[in-house]
Design a protein around this motif. Structure first.
Motif, PDB file in Angstrom:
ATOM      1  N   SER A  91      18.532  15.073   9.933  1.00  0.00           N
ATOM      2  CA  SER A  91      19.138  13.786  10.305  1.00  0.00           C
ATOM      3  C   SER A  91      18.954  13.511  11.796  1.00  0.00           C
ATOM      4  N   GLU A  92      18.775  14.555  12.600  1.00  0.00           N
ATOM      5  CA  GLU A  92      18.616  14.335  14.047  1.00  0.00           C
ATOM      6  C   GLU A  92      17.408  13.465  14.349  1.00  0.00           C
ATOM      7  N   ARG A  93      16.369  13.619  13.542  1.00  0.00           N
ATOM      8  CA  ARG A  93      15.165  12.814  13.779  1.00  0.00           C
ATOM      9  C   ARG A  93      14.941  11.815  12.649  1.00  0.00           C
ATOM     10  N   ALA A  94      15.928  11.704  11.785  1.00  0.00           N
ATOM     11  CA  ALA A  94      15.791  10.873  10.575  1.00  0.00           C
ATOM     12  C   ALA A  94      14.527  11.255   9.805  1.00  0.00           C
ATOM     13  N   THR A  95      14.224  12.562   9.782  1.00  0.00           N
ATOM     14  CA  THR A  95      13.073  13.042   9.010  1.00  0.00           C
ATOM     15  C   THR A  95      13.380  12.864   7.529  1.00  0.00           C
ATOM     16  N   ARG A  96      12.379  12.414   6.795  1.00  0.00           N
ATOM     17  CA  ARG A  96      12.585  12.272   5.352  1.00  0.00           C
ATOM     18  C   ARG A  96      12.794  13.644   4.715  1.00  0.00           C
ATOM     19  N   VAL A  97      13.692  13.702   3.744  1.00  0.00           N
ATOM     20  CA  VAL A  97      13.910  14.963   3.035  1.00  0.00           C
ATOM     21  C   VAL A  97      13.837  14.736   1.536  1.00  0.00           C
ATOM     22  N   LEU A  98      13.472  15.788   0.868  1.00  0.00           N
ATOM     23  CA  LEU A  98      13.407  15.801  -0.581  1.00  0.00           C
ATOM     24  C   LEU A  98      14.003  17.158  -0.957  1.00  0.00           C
ATOM     25  N   LEU A  99      15.213  17.130  -1.521  1.00  0.00           N
ATOM     26  CA  LEU A  99      15.921  18.395  -1.704  1.00  0.00           C
ATOM     27  C   LEU A  99      16.313  18.609  -3.162  1.00  0.00           C
ATOM     28  N   GLU A 100      16.048  19.796  -3.652  1.00  0.00           N
ATOM     29  CA  GLU A 100      16.608  20.206  -4.948  1.00  0.00           C
ATOM     30  C   GLU A 100      17.453  21.430  -4.665  1.00  0.00           C
ATOM     31  N   MET A 101      18.760  21.304  -4.932  1.00  0.00           N
ATOM     32  CA  MET A 101      19.695  22.310  -4.431  1.00  0.00           C
ATOM     33  C   MET A 101      20.458  23.038  -5.532  1.00  0.00           C
ATOM     34  N   GLY A 102      19.793  23.249  -6.668  1.00  0.00           N
ATOM     35  CA  GLY A 102      20.404  24.066  -7.720  1.00  0.00           C
ATOM     36  C   GLY A 102      21.360  23.304  -8.613  1.00  0.00           C
ATOM     37  N   HIS A 147       0.856  -1.187   0.000  1.00  0.00           N
ATOM     38  CA  HIS A 147       0.000   0.000   0.000  1.00  0.00           C
ATOM     39  C   HIS A 147       0.893   1.239   0.000  1.00  0.00           C
ATOM     40  N   TYR A 148       0.387   2.311  -0.560  1.00  0.00           N
ATOM     41  CA  TYR A 148       1.096   3.591  -0.497  1.00  0.00           C
ATOM     42  C   TYR A 148       0.209   4.578   0.240  1.00  0.00           C
ATOM     43  N   LEU A 149       0.702   5.046   1.392  1.00  0.00           N
ATOM     44  CA  LEU A 149      -0.111   5.864   2.296  1.00  0.00           C
ATOM     45  C   LEU A 149       0.511   7.253   2.439  1.00  0.00           C
ATOM     46  N   PRO A 150      -0.269   8.195   2.941  1.00  0.00           N
ATOM     47  CA  PRO A 150       0.327   9.515   3.162  1.00  0.00           C
ATOM     48  C   PRO A 150       1.463   9.419   4.189  1.00  0.00           C
ATOM     49  N   LEU A 151       2.407  10.352   4.089  1.00  0.00           N
ATOM     50  CA  LEU A 151       3.489  10.372   5.083  1.00  0.00           C
ATOM     51  C   LEU A 151       3.028  11.029   6.374  1.00  0.00           C
ATOM     52  N   GLY A 152       2.190  12.052   6.247  1.00  0.00           N
ATOM     53  CA  GLY A 152       1.727  12.781   7.431  1.00  0.00           C
ATOM     54  C   GLY A 152       1.734  14.272   7.164  1.00  0.00           C
ATOM     55  N   VAL A 153       2.614  15.003   7.887  1.00  0.00           N
ATOM     56  CA  VAL A 153       2.697  16.456   7.682  1.00  0.00           C
ATOM     57  C   VAL A 153       4.000  16.766   6.939  1.00  0.00           C
ATOM     58  N   ALA A 154       3.860  17.481   5.845  1.00  0.00           N
ATOM     59  CA  ALA A 154       5.042  17.861   5.051  1.00  0.00           C
ATOM     60  C   ALA A 154       5.356  19.338   5.266  1.00  0.00           C
ATOM     61  N   ALA A 155       6.635  19.631   5.534  1.00  0.00           N
ATOM     62  CA  ALA A 155       7.104  21.025   5.543  1.00  0.00           C
ATOM     63  C   ALA A 155       7.617  21.307   4.139  1.00  0.00           C
ATOM     64  N   HIS A 204       8.667  18.453  14.466  1.00  0.00           N
ATOM     65  CA  HIS A 204       8.646  17.012  14.193  1.00  0.00           C
ATOM     66  C   HIS A 204       7.710  16.700  13.013  1.00  0.00           C
ATOM     67  N   VAL A 205       8.075  17.196  11.850  1.00  0.00           N
ATOM     68  CA  VAL A 205       7.273  16.921  10.652  1.00  0.00           C
ATOM     69  C   VAL A 205       7.694  15.567  10.072  1.00  0.00           C
ATOM     70  N   ASP A 206       6.941  15.078   9.104  1.00  0.00           N
ATOM     71  CA  ASP A 206       7.240  13.758   8.538  1.00  0.00           C
ATOM     72  C   ASP A 206       8.055  13.838   7.252  1.00  0.00           C
ATOM     73  N   LEU A 207       8.066  15.010   6.632  1.00  0.00           N
ATOM     74  CA  LEU A 207       8.845  15.207   5.402  1.00  0.00           C
ATOM     75  C   LEU A 207       9.224  16.677   5.303  1.00  0.00           C
ATOM     76  N   LYS A 214      21.846  21.681   2.469  1.00  0.00           N
ATOM     77  CA  LYS A 214      22.720  20.858   3.316  1.00  0.00           C
ATOM     78  C   LYS A 214      22.428  21.091   4.795  1.00  0.00           C
ATOM     79  N   ALA A 215      22.120  22.351   5.145  1.00  0.00           N
ATOM     80  CA  ALA A 215      21.777  22.647   6.549  1.00  0.00           C
ATOM     81  C   ALA A 215      20.509  21.887   6.934  1.00  0.00           C
ATOM     82  N   ILE A 216      19.565  21.821   6.006  1.00  0.00           N
ATOM     83  CA  ILE A 216      18.309  21.102   6.267  1.00  0.00           C
ATOM     84  C   ILE A 216      18.586  19.605   6.433  1.00  0.00           C
ATOM     85  N   LEU A 217      19.437  19.085   5.555  1.00  0.00           N
ATOM     86  CA  LEU A 217      19.779  17.660   5.618  1.00  0.00           C
ATOM     87  C   LEU A 217      20.390  17.315   6.978  1.00  0.00           C
ATOM     88  N   LYS A 218      21.265  18.193   7.442  1.00  0.00           N
ATOM     89  CA  LYS A 218      21.943  17.961   8.726  1.00  0.00           C
ATOM     90  C   LYS A 218      20.926  17.979   9.865  1.00  0.00           C
TER      91      LYS A 218
END
Ligand code: ADP
Length: 456
Positions: free
Chosen positions: A217-228, A117-125, A196-199, A210-214
């Protein structure tokens, strides 16, 4: 303290907006969590219907949104209106792709049946930049919402009013708190990532990414980054020189060069360099600056740069390149008028060590470096920490297609831009990105797989 925006067309203050108090973010997150449950309980057909209505209303308001975009980041009004319409028209494809992405996969085997199944992640920032004030938020908000997520949206501090106007339309159609908008600058972005967002889905600079990635990582929050990017364009003797030169001029200067997939480095084979540069110059001459100079015959009409900061950054890079031996063939200067206007610029005689060939420029500049062979061009193209887009201009044979695969970018075009197909994945290689959007698999970046296996 308010958030002050400057109109880049004249350098004057445009607005002074109330910022979201940072201490309200935890409450906004709690509200978003509640709203998300309700939103996810709706069927995909219901969510799609609401998103279609949003696209329709944004399109109907394209003129107002375009006018705001023009005043906040400088884009010519017609282009800004075009941006709104173009993204809205993609809603059907997004719905189709998300529909397929949400489809469970089923496997019956000897001792059980497995369903993915593919379900929502929750709250996305969702944190976005200013270069496409409507388009960039759109590409993240739409999949997040279609997928059943609630969103905390932090637009760029350069174009908050466009974002507020856009959010107003979204909020009118969505259940309360499904989308909440945060007005502020970097500190607000930092504070949002700390929730404590989910994405965290982000488009912007490499440093911020990179600052966001770092932090994430403290909460292993999923990230989706496009950095130019620092997109290379390679031109070899087999190419259609006129087509390549036209592409080089447009792709270097479109949106005043403020596109993450702008052509930022042009590597031209020595045998055709003179012919190519002559054709490139002729194309750049067809680019006008300022709405008062725009004509039907233009290849492009450019608005100002988005800010004084960008102007300084770009002029500094040009100056350093010339000091290091590059030749200024055209432009290179700020226009003597209020606002942040820059001449279309052509630099030749560049070399790989120069900052302008390594760090993102984001300005109306075409940078040409001469190479001895296709392999040398690919070597230079790959000598970059970025890897978003790239184009290769060569003969159309299989050998060129093999060479295209050697370019370390997420998206490569051969004798054209890489865009246009519905299955394009917006994916950066190396430090240009983390994860991808676009297509069916890109929709799944906003979803959580859950596999359930039932005993027979
Ligand atoms: P750009 O100049 O292309 O807008 P930035 O990366 O500075 O690039 O900004 C993109 C978005 O990220 C903006 O909304 C900005 O406020 C936000 N931002 C900047 N730095 C951070 C950070 N460290 N953490 C979270 N958000 C950030």
């Amino acid at each position: 303290m308010g958030l002050i925006t400057i109109n880049p067309n004249n350098g004057r203050q445009f607005a002074d907006l109330k910022q979201t108090p940072i201490e309200e973010l935890p409450k906004m997150l709690e509200d978003a969590k509640v709203a998300q449950k309700n939103w996810a309980s709706k069927s995909f057909a219901q969510r799609s219907e609401l998103l279609r209505a949003i696209a329709l209303e944004c399109e109907q308001n394209a003129n107002d949104l375009g006018q705001l975009m023009h005043s906040e980041m400088g884009k010519p009004v017609e282009q800004a209106i075009g941006e709104v319409k173009a993204y809205c028209s993609g809603m059907g494809t997004s719905i189709k792709d998300m529909g397929l992405a949400l489809k469970p996969a089923v496997d019956e085997f000897a001792t059980g049946t497995t369903t993915v199944h593919y379900l929502p992640l929750g709250v996305a920032a969702i944190i976005t930049p200013w270069n496409f004030p409507f388009g960039m938020p759109w590409t993240l908000l739409v999949p997040a919402l279609l997928g059943g997520n609630a969103v905390l949206f932090k637009p760029s501090e350069i174009c908050p009013q466009t974002a507020l106007e856009m959010s107003k339309i979204f909020e009118k159609h969505l259940p309360k708190n499904t989308l909440q908008t945060i007005i502020g600058a970097k500190d607000h972005g930092v504070a949002l990532v700390d929730q404590h967002v989910d994405l965290v889905a982000f488009v912007g600079s490499r440093n911020a990414g990179k600052a966001i990635l770092k932090k994430a990582s403290e909460r292993a929050t999923r990230v989706l980054l496009e950095m130019g990017g620092k997109d290379p364009m390679i031109v070899t003797p087999g190419a259609n020189i006129e087509a390549a030169a036209k592409f080089a001029a447009t792709a270097s200067m479109r949106n005043t060069g403020q596109v993450c997939v702008s052509v930022e480095r042009i590597y031209v084979h020595t045998d055709i360099a003179a012919e190519f540069v002559t054709a490139l110059k002729a194309n750049i001459e067809k680019i006008s600056v300022g709405p008062e100079n725009s004509s039907q015959a233009d290849l492009l009409n450019l608005g100002p740069l988005s800010s004084e900061t960008q102007m300084h950054h770009i002029l500094k890079q040009v100056k350093a390149a010339v000091a290091a031996g590059a030749t200024l063939e055209m432009g290179g200067n700020r226009l003597d008028r209020p606002g942040f206007w820059m001449q279309p610029t052509l630099l030749t005689g560049l070399s790989d060590q120069m900052e302008i060939m390594q760090e993102e420029t984001f300005g109306p500049i075409a940078c040409v470096q001469i190479v001895e062979s296709m392999d040398e061009a690919i070597k230079f193209a790959n000598n970059s920490r970025f890897g978003l887009g790239a184009t290769l201009w060569a003969d159309a044979g299989e050998e060129s297609q093999k060479k295209a695969l050697e370019i370390e970018s997420g998206m490569v075009g051969l004798n054209r831009s890489f865009g246009g197909s519905e299955i394009l994945l917006w994916a950066g290689a190396k430090e240009s990105g983390y994860g991808h959007t676009g297509g069916i698999s890109g929709m799944r970046s906003f979803l959580q797989p859950r596999t359930v296996t039932v005993a027979k």
